[in-house]
Design an enzyme around this catalytic site. Structure first.
Site, PDB file in Angstrom:
ATOM      1  N   HIS A  98       5.992   7.316   3.951  1.00 12.37           N
ATOM      2  CA  HIS A  98       5.326   8.610   3.843  1.00 12.37           C
ATOM      3  C   HIS A  98       6.141   9.606   3.025  1.00 12.37           C
ATOM      4  CE1 HIS A  98       2.103   8.268   7.198  1.00 12.37           C
ATOM      5  NE2 HIS A  98       2.316   7.104   6.610  1.00 12.37           N
ATOM      6  N   HIS A 266       1.904  -3.086   6.984  1.00 14.13           N
ATOM      7  CA  HIS A 266       1.316  -3.320   8.302  1.00 14.13           C
ATOM      8  C   HIS A 266       1.741  -4.652   8.912  1.00 14.13           C
ATOM      9  CE1 HIS A 266      -2.148  -0.289   7.297  1.00 14.13           C
ATOM     10  NE2 HIS A 266      -0.963   0.276   7.423  1.00 14.13           N
TER      11      HIS A 266
END
Length: 728
Positions: A98, A266
């Site tokens: 992020h 993920h």
């Protein structure tokens, strides 16, 4: 009632400009030109010593020792914020992701290069929930290594080490990211007034069918990428696939990199939504003093570990969320999936009839197992035909997937660090990558006498002062301090796509390049075209200054290389094309944004201050460098002479200024009514805006002739050397 009693309850301090209740100038005059983006990151806000050099500090760092400490941290679970399955890897990767993921290729802003995740608005975005905990977990390491390791570098390094600790062979790591000390003012994150505002809300970033506003990459205010529940929170993997493709393309990622990053991100970690979102307190910027910069604190329970709430989705994507493997594709492709609701009420996909051995062990109870989950974006990797092909390939070839991901992760986390010459540390990969905009090193030197001789030949080449100055400017103006791309080094102005850009006046440019290439061929000494372009500008400015009665030498340091077409990604460089240039009084077409606003944006990207912008505009006008030879703003009768005439005449009350069309004005003599000159908005703003006028008045003064020339040369040299990272 005595005076003491009557004064009780009143505020004991005078309300100054820092008061939350005070109105500022932009509140009173919202249409005023806001110069704040040129006044940020001042040295006054920097706590480092004046002689502090981060490159030197980082180069003295024992990186191996830092990595050992980070490896130890990964499995050192803390009671105040326990690690999922005893490993902080997923949290650290999300933090690094992020940090880097705000980058957008259109203007080069965002990204991991400044450590801006520590400040508003990013530290309080919904998508960054609980990353405040990740940074607090890192604090002991930051504290230990101090100024040798910036927060910006540490956050990315932590993500790298997290992957390595879980079994991935990463591609490498480079340091060199310097921290900022307050929020950036130049980054446009969108015009929405609420977090996660849906498309139909006012001030939406979308128009037409689903056209995302430029330069934005994220689909919603407060998100890094796409909505994990689907477009506007409505699950539909094929619609989400469209958002994913646009978002990742605007981060300079192709389809293969997109699938690799989605799957690789993920493969480890989990989503957190085992609770009620309404039980969470405010984000860090909205919390009370005693929270000490933390946010999203659960008011009704521990809200940690198995009970944490972050995105609202709940569960892991893979069976073994603390190890790098190919489990993501195994689950995604081999099972059918159905929509479910998380305990927090978020939409997520869960497998139908999953085998017990493919379930995920609970974070809170090793004797319990749960279904893995997928977001709508994950399902897009299966449902979209192109993404599906890539997913199948990765599933069949795990080694290839690991390699593609490692390279894509390196690109994601280093895209805004700039050329390889800015990379620091022992783990910098040897390979030159096309997205790094490689430039060959030079193997020649020029002494002072040779530089003087070259300048004489350039001035005798038949090229005018304006030709030489404009070409040097056009070559250098592409530099962006946001991601350190562009600039004069490499002389890519002679290559596609730059040689054909309308902003570069291709016909004039080819004439100039032809002369310079012929001159280069005639020299007995090896000199790059990149150096000749910049030296030509310097020689022309010296000639123009001498004609104004000021003797000056424009600083010039050789060493620029000439890139080849093979070293130049045409599509990647297309985003650097100027659509406007106030310095040459040109814009490609009329835009919704006013020309002076675009001037500030370009100026900020080039790393210039307001007074540097002012002196450069004034100098470029009198040097006759306007696009197409127009006379707008050329407030002088001595074109090609480096005088302060632009400012003298701009501030002279003998003239009136009258609109004469769209973005066009006439300068009229008050006494006779005769039109003396014409101008555009980017000319007259230097007399209209009170701050810019104050600078213009300095250069209009009778004692400013030499100062003007010296300041112009200093600002010019700054632009020419902006991409000379070898000089740092």
């Amino acid at each position: 009632m005595d005076k003491t009693q009557s004064s009780q309850g009143k505020c004991p301090v005078m309300h100054g400009a820092n008061s939350a209740v005070a109105s500022n100038n932009m509140d009173w005059w919202p249409k005023a030109l806001n110069l704040d983006i040129l006044h940020q990151h001042d040295k006054k806000t920097d706590p480092m010593d004046p002689k502090f050099n981060y490159r030197d500090a980082f180069n003295s760092l024992d990186l191996a020792a830092v990595k050992r400490d980070l490896n130890a941290l990964m499995t050192d679970s803390q009671d105040w914020w326990p690690a999922d399955w005893g490993h902080y890897g997923g949290l650290m990767i999300r933090m690094a992701w992020h940090s880097a993921g705000t980058y957008r290729v259109a203007d080069g802003r965002g990204g991991a290069g400044t450590g801006n995740q520590r400040f508003a608005p990013l530290n309080s975005w919904p998508d960054n929930a609980n990353l405040d905990k990740a940074r607090r977990l890192l604090w002991p390491i930051k504290k230990k290594y101090g100024n040798k390791l910036s927060w910006a570098d540490l956050m990315i390094l932590a993500g790298n080490v997290a992957y390595e600790s879980m079994g991935l062979k990463t591609y490498g790591f480079a340091g060199g990211r310097e921290d900022i000390w307050h929020p950036e003012k130049d980054i446009y994150w969108g015009s929405e007034k609420q977090w996660l505002a849906p498309t139909e809300n006012p001030n939406s970033r979308y128009s037409g069918e689903r056209d995302l506003e430029n330069p934005l990459a994220a689909v919603m205010m407060g998100l890094i990428y796409v909505n994990p529940e689907g477009v506007d929170g409505k699950p539909d993997p094929l619609r989400t696939a469209q958002d994913v493709r646009v978002t990742f393309a605007r981060m300079a990622m192709n389809d293969e990199e997109t699938v690799a990053l989605t799957a690789g991100g993920h493969t480890v970690g989990k989503c957190h939504g085992n609770g009620k979102a309404q039980d969470l307190g405010p984000e860090p910027e909205g919390e009370e003093l005693e929270a000490q910069g933390l946010g999203w604190l659960n008011k009704k329970g521990p809200g940690t570990g198995a009970n944490a709430v972050t995105s609202g989705l709940e569960g892991a994507w893979t069976t073994h969320p603390t190890q790098w493997d190919n489990g993501y594709f195994h689950l995604l492709l081999n099972y059918d999936w159905e929509l479910k609701k998380s305990p927090a009420g978020a939409s997520q996909w869960e497998p139908i009839n999953i085998k017990e051995e493919d379930k995920v062990v609970s974070v809170g109870d090793p004797n319990r197992k749960f279904n893995p989950i997928m977001t709508d974006a994950d399902m897009a990797m299966k449902m979209d035909p192109e993404y599906r092909k890539i997913s199948e390939k990765f599933y069949q070839d795990p080694a290839y997937f690991s390699e593609v991901f490692a390279r894509a992760w390196f690109k994601l986390t280093h895209r805004d660090l700039g050329p390889k010459s800015r990379y620091l540390g022992p783990e910098v990969p040897n390979e030159d990558l096309l997205w790094q905009d490689p430039i060959p090193s030079v193997d020649y030197r020029l002494d002072a006498s040779e530089i003087v001789e070259l300048k004489a030949k350039l001035l005798a080449s038949g090229l005018s002062v304006s030709d030489l100055v404009a070409t040097a400017w056009d070559s250098a103006r592409t530099f962006r301090g946001s991601d350190f791309r562009g600039g004069a080094n490499g002389a890519r102005i002679r290559l596609a796509p730059q040689k054909d850009w309308q902003a570069n006046e291709p016909e004039r440019l080819q004439k100039v390049l032809k002369v310079l290439i012929e001159l280069q061929a005639s020299l007995s000494k090896k000199v790059s075209i990149a150096d000749l372009i910049v030296l030509g500008g310097a020689a022309a400015i010296e000639k123009a200054a001498h004609a104004a009665g000021v003797k000056i030498t424009v600083p010039f340091i050789p060493g620029r290389g000439d890139a080849t077409q093979e070293m130049t990604d045409v599509e990647s460089f297309a985003v650097l094309e100027p659509l406007h240039d106030a310095y040459r009084n040109w814009q490609k077409k009329d835009y919704v944004v006013q020309p002076e606003e675009m001037m500030l944006d370009r100026t900020q990207l080039m790393g210039l201050t307001a007074h540097e912008m002012t002196v450069l505009i004034g100098g470029m006008r009198v040097l006759g460098t306007n696009y197409g030879g127009t006379r707008h703003g050329v407030f002088t009768d001595k074109v090609g002479v480096l005088t302060n005439d632009f400012f003298v005449n701009l501030t002279d009350m003998a003239y009136n200024w009258k609109p004469a069309g769209s973005n066009l004005y006439e300068i009229v003599e008050r006494k006779t009514g005769a039109v003396k000159w014409t101008a555009t908005r980017v000319d007259l703003v230097f007399g209209s805006n009170s701050i810019l006028r104050s600078y213009a008045e300095v250069y209009a003064q009778d004692d400013a002739k030499e100062k003007f020339v010296h300041d112009f040369v200093a600002a010019w040299t700054k632009v020419m050397n902006a991409d000379r990272f070898d000089l740092a």
